[in-house]
Scaffold this motif. Sequence first.
Motif, PDB file in Angstrom:
ATOM      1  N   ASN A  92      -6.533   2.045  -3.427  1.00 16.51           N
ATOM      2  CA  ASN A  92      -5.291   1.590  -2.806  1.00 16.51           C
ATOM      3  C   ASN A  92      -5.403   0.114  -2.440  1.00 16.51           C
ATOM      4  O   ASN A  92      -6.489  -0.367  -2.106  1.00 16.51           O
ATOM      5  CB  ASN A  92      -5.013   2.387  -1.527  1.00 16.51           C
ATOM      6  CG  ASN A  92      -4.744   3.835  -1.802  1.00 16.51           C
ATOM      7  OD1 ASN A  92      -3.745   4.188  -2.406  1.00 16.51           O
ATOM      8  ND2 ASN A  92      -5.655   4.699  -1.361  1.00 16.51           N
ATOM      9  N   LEU A 137       0.735   0.749   4.220  1.00 10.89           N
ATOM     10  CA  LEU A 137       0.040   2.005   3.918  1.00 10.89           C
ATOM     11  C   LEU A 137      -0.656   2.581   5.159  1.00 10.89           C
ATOM     12  O   LEU A 137      -1.709   3.196   5.080  1.00 10.89           O
ATOM     13  CB  LEU A 137      -0.961   1.821   2.774  1.00 10.89           C
ATOM     14  CG  LEU A 137      -0.355   1.834   1.373  1.00 10.89           C
ATOM     15  CD1 LEU A 137      -1.359   1.338   0.334  1.00 10.89           C
ATOM     16  CD2 LEU A 137       0.146   3.208   0.987  1.00 10.89           C
ATOM     17  N   ASN A 153      -1.403   6.385   5.022  1.00 12.99           N
ATOM     18  CA  ASN A 153      -1.816   6.823   3.683  1.00 12.99           C
ATOM     19  C   ASN A 153      -3.010   7.773   3.696  1.00 12.99           C
ATOM     20  O   ASN A 153      -3.973   7.577   4.429  1.00 12.99           O
ATOM     21  CB  ASN A 153      -2.181   5.603   2.833  1.00 12.99           C
ATOM     22  CG  ASN A 153      -2.453   5.985   1.405  1.00 12.99           C
ATOM     23  OD1 ASN A 153      -1.548   6.316   0.661  1.00 12.99           O
ATOM     24  ND2 ASN A 153      -3.716   5.956   1.017  1.00 12.99           N
ATOM     25  N   ASN A 189      -2.097   3.531  -4.684  1.00 11.98           N
ATOM     26  CA  ASN A 189      -0.871   2.945  -4.162  1.00 11.98           C
ATOM     27  C   ASN A 189      -1.068   1.455  -3.896  1.00 11.98           C
ATOM     28  O   ASN A 189      -2.160   1.029  -3.518  1.00 11.98           O
ATOM     29  CB  ASN A 189      -0.452   3.637  -2.857  1.00 11.98           C
ATOM     30  CG  ASN A 189      -0.046   5.059  -3.084  1.00 11.98           C
ATOM     31  OD1 ASN A 189       0.965   5.335  -3.711  1.00 11.98           O
ATOM     32  ND2 ASN A 189      -0.849   5.996  -2.590  1.00 11.98           N
ATOM     33  N   THR A 190       0.024   0.703  -4.062  1.00 13.43           N
ATOM     34  CA  THR A 190       0.002  -0.723  -3.775  1.00 13.43           C
ATOM     35  C   THR A 190       1.167  -1.050  -2.855  1.00 13.43           C
ATOM     36  O   THR A 190       2.325  -0.771  -3.190  1.00 13.43           O
ATOM     37  CB  THR A 190       0.129  -1.565  -5.063  1.00 13.43           C
ATOM     38  OG1 THR A 190      -0.961  -1.231  -5.926  1.00 13.43           O
ATOM     39  CG2 THR A 190       0.094  -3.050  -4.759  1.00 13.43           C
ATOM     40  N   ILE A 209       5.319   1.075   2.523  1.00 13.39           N
ATOM     41  CA  ILE A 209       4.816   2.449   2.325  1.00 13.39           C
ATOM     42  C   ILE A 209       4.074   2.931   3.583  1.00 13.39           C
ATOM     43  O   ILE A 209       3.007   3.526   3.523  1.00 13.39           O
ATOM     44  CB  ILE A 209       3.919   2.594   1.078  1.00 13.39           C
ATOM     45  CG1 ILE A 209       4.458   1.838  -0.129  1.00 13.39           C
ATOM     46  CG2 ILE A 209       3.796   4.073   0.685  1.00 13.39           C
ATOM     47  CD1 ILE A 209       3.610   1.977  -1.399  1.00 13.39           C
ATOM     48  N   ASN A 248       3.181   7.127   3.995  1.00 13.57           N
ATOM     49  CA  ASN A 248       2.740   7.906   2.839  1.00 13.57           C
ATOM     50  C   ASN A 248       1.594   8.845   3.209  1.00 13.57           C
ATOM     51  O   ASN A 248       0.591   8.424   3.758  1.00 13.57           O
ATOM     52  CB  ASN A 248       2.266   6.960   1.726  1.00 13.57           C
ATOM     53  CG  ASN A 248       1.924   7.698   0.466  1.00 13.57           C
ATOM     54  OD1 ASN A 248       2.703   8.477  -0.042  1.00 13.57           O
ATOM     55  ND2 ASN A 248       0.732   7.443  -0.044  1.00 13.57           N
ATOM     56  N   ASP A 296       1.185   9.511  -4.723  1.00 14.72           N
ATOM     57  CA  ASP A 296       0.240   8.709  -5.497  1.00 14.72           C
ATOM     58  C   ASP A 296       0.981   7.736  -6.410  1.00 14.72           C
ATOM     59  O   ASP A 296       2.099   7.986  -6.844  1.00 14.72           O
ATOM     60  CB  ASP A 296      -0.638   9.612  -6.384  1.00 14.72           C
ATOM     61  CG  ASP A 296      -1.622  10.442  -5.594  1.00 14.72           C
ATOM     62  OD1 ASP A 296      -2.042  10.023  -4.512  1.00 14.72           O
ATOM     63  OD2 ASP A 296      -1.965  11.540  -6.075  1.00 14.72           O
ATOM     64  N   ASN A 321       2.330   4.733  -6.137  1.00 15.83           N
ATOM     65  CA  ASN A 321       3.554   4.059  -5.713  1.00 15.83           C
ATOM     66  C   ASN A 321       3.289   2.568  -5.549  1.00 15.83           C
ATOM     67  O   ASN A 321       2.183   2.163  -5.198  1.00 15.83           O
ATOM     68  CB  ASN A 321       4.041   4.622  -4.373  1.00 15.83           C
ATOM     69  CG  ASN A 321       4.508   6.048  -4.496  1.00 15.83           C
ATOM     70  OD1 ASN A 321       5.477   6.336  -5.165  1.00 15.83           O
ATOM     71  ND2 ASN A 321       3.785   6.962  -3.848  1.00 15.83           N
ATOM     72  N   THR A 322       4.345   1.779  -5.772  1.00 21.97           N
ATOM     73  CA  THR A 322       4.251   0.337  -5.596  1.00 21.97           C
ATOM     74  C   THR A 322       5.420  -0.123  -4.744  1.00 21.97           C
ATOM     75  O   THR A 322       6.570   0.219  -5.030  1.00 21.97           O
ATOM     76  CB  THR A 322       4.297  -0.394  -6.952  1.00 21.97           C
ATOM     77  OG1 THR A 322       3.215   0.064  -7.760  1.00 21.97           O
ATOM     78  CG2 THR A 322       4.187  -1.896  -6.772  1.00 21.97           C
ATOM     79  N   GLN A 360       4.884   7.813  -8.124  1.00 29.61           N
ATOM     80  CA  GLN A 360       5.243   6.786  -9.093  1.00 29.61           C
ATOM     81  C   GLN A 360       6.600   6.142  -8.828  1.00 29.61           C
ATOM     82  O   GLN A 360       7.416   5.972  -9.726  1.00 29.61           O
ATOM     83  CB  GLN A 360       5.167   7.362 -10.505  1.00 29.61           C
ATOM     84  CG  GLN A 360       3.770   7.820 -10.851  1.00 29.61           C
ATOM     85  CD  GLN A 360       3.670   8.436 -12.227  1.00 29.61           C
ATOM     86  OE1 GLN A 360       4.531   8.270 -13.069  1.00 29.61           O
ATOM     87  NE2 GLN A 360       2.587   9.169 -12.444  1.00 29.61           N
TER      88      GLN A 360
END
Length: 181
Positions: free
Chosen positions: A92, A100, A103, A108-109, A116, A119, A123, A125-126, A141
């Motif tokens: 990540n 995040l 998370n 993820n980014t 984000i 979260n 998985d 995700n940007t 995604q």
Amino acid sequence: LSDAIGNTAIGSKSLFTNTIGTQNSAVGYQSLYFNNTGINNNAVGAYALHKNVSGSFNCASGSYALHNNTGGSNNNAEGAYALFTNTVGSSNTAMGYQSLFGNTSNNNTAIGYNAIRNNVGGDANTALGYQALYNGTSGLQNCAFGYQSLYATSANYNTAFGTQTLFNNITGAANVALGGF
């Protein structure tokens, strides 16, 4: 530091419990405090990578960045509280205050303040922008670019470009939106 080699510890109780972890750098109060076997980690800031035990190849810069990570590897957290809750999620990237934050997943980014943030199961995700994918708890995604884009979604395969695009989308999947609001 016992049998560990090639480590650097600057700050009270940094790398405090390290026994065999090697090539770690800890700068800041209790950074990498619980590290035991983790290797090649870099922690800068008070409590950065604090609970890491076996995670390796992580970089945490900022107070409490990757604080709860225990075994996640290949993570990059830049900013206070970035990837704070992450325990075993790997690969990540979080840049920005509380990006995040909650998370627990992988790949993820998030770039931006609270990107984000919540979260827990999503998985790949940007998000780029202030609170982009903020409440994206489990979607897969998704791509959110812009201020609060995809703010509330938990759906999969959405792409949003612009200020608050798909803001209220919660369960709609495979959408593409361009423009504001």
